[in-house]
Design a protein around this motif. Structure first.
Motif, short mmCIF file in Angstrom:
data_model
loop_
_atom_site.label_atom_id
_atom_site.label_comp_id
_atom_site.label_asym_id
_atom_site.label_seq_id
_atom_site.Cartn_x
_atom_site.Cartn_y
_atom_site.Cartn_z
N ARG A 1 0.85 -1.19 0.00
CA ARG A 1 0.00 0.00 0.00
C ARG A 1 0.88 1.23 0.00
NH1 ARG A 1 -4.66 -0.46 4.45
NH2 ARG A 1 -4.59 1.76 3.97
N PRO A 2 0.54 2.22 -0.81
CA PRO A 2 1.36 3.44 -0.85
C PRO A 2 1.24 4.28 0.41
CG PRO A 2 -0.56 3.69 -2.26
CD PRO A 2 -0.56 2.26 -1.77
N GLU B 1 5.62 -1.02 4.60
CA GLU B 1 5.58 -2.48 4.72
C GLU B 1 6.40 -2.95 5.91
OE1 GLU B 1 5.45 -5.75 1.19
OE2 GLU B 1 7.20 -4.48 1.27
N THR B 2 5.94 -3.98 6.60
CA THR B 2 6.70 -4.64 7.66
C THR B 2 7.77 -5.50 7.01
OG1 THR B 2 4.77 -4.68 9.09
CG2 THR B 2 6.53 -6.22 9.62
N ASP B 3 8.96 -5.50 7.56
CA ASP B 3 10.06 -6.28 7.01
C ASP B 3 10.00 -7.71 7.54
OD1 ASP B 3 12.36 -6.89 5.62
OD2 ASP B 3 13.68 -6.17 7.21
#
Length: 111
Positions: free
Chosen positions: A51-52, A56-58
């Motif tokens: 999602r922009p 993001e979770t790594d």
């Protein structure tokens, strides 16, 4: 109902395809013998969506395993069983990293 959800990352020497093949064809059938398991689901990762508006979770995950039990006592009996030991021993052959959650699931849809 208690659900156990595990995020699985394959061992480094395995490809994603090798991991999925073993998990589905060898590991999965072993779950049938574990006492007290009401449901077992393997979710094989085939892609990701971003999602922009949210970073993001790594996390690198090859699959998500879900096991359902009637209650915590049933889960503890399953964990103590020799059948679960066989299942977890097999998992160690393909799983390089794992993060496991014990969940009290709340169903929203359908209601």
């Amino acid at each position: 109902m208690i659900k156990v959800l595990a995020l699985l990352t394959r061992r480094t020497e395995l490809t994603h395809a090798q991991f999925v093949k073993h998990w589905l064809e060898v590991h999965g059938p072993l779950a049938h013998a574990v006492p007290g398991v009401r449901r077992y689901v393997q979710s094989h990762i085939v892609g990701a969506r971003t999602r922009p508006d949210i970073p993001e979770t790594d996390v690198e995950v090859d699959g998500i395993a879900e096991l359902w039990y009637d209650d915590e006592a049933a889960m503890q009996r399953a964990i103590a069983s020799p059948e679960m030991k066989r299942l977890t021993d097999d998992g160690a052959l393909i799983i390089g990293r794992i993060k496991t959650y014990i969940i009290d699931e709340k169903q929203i849809i359908p209601r």
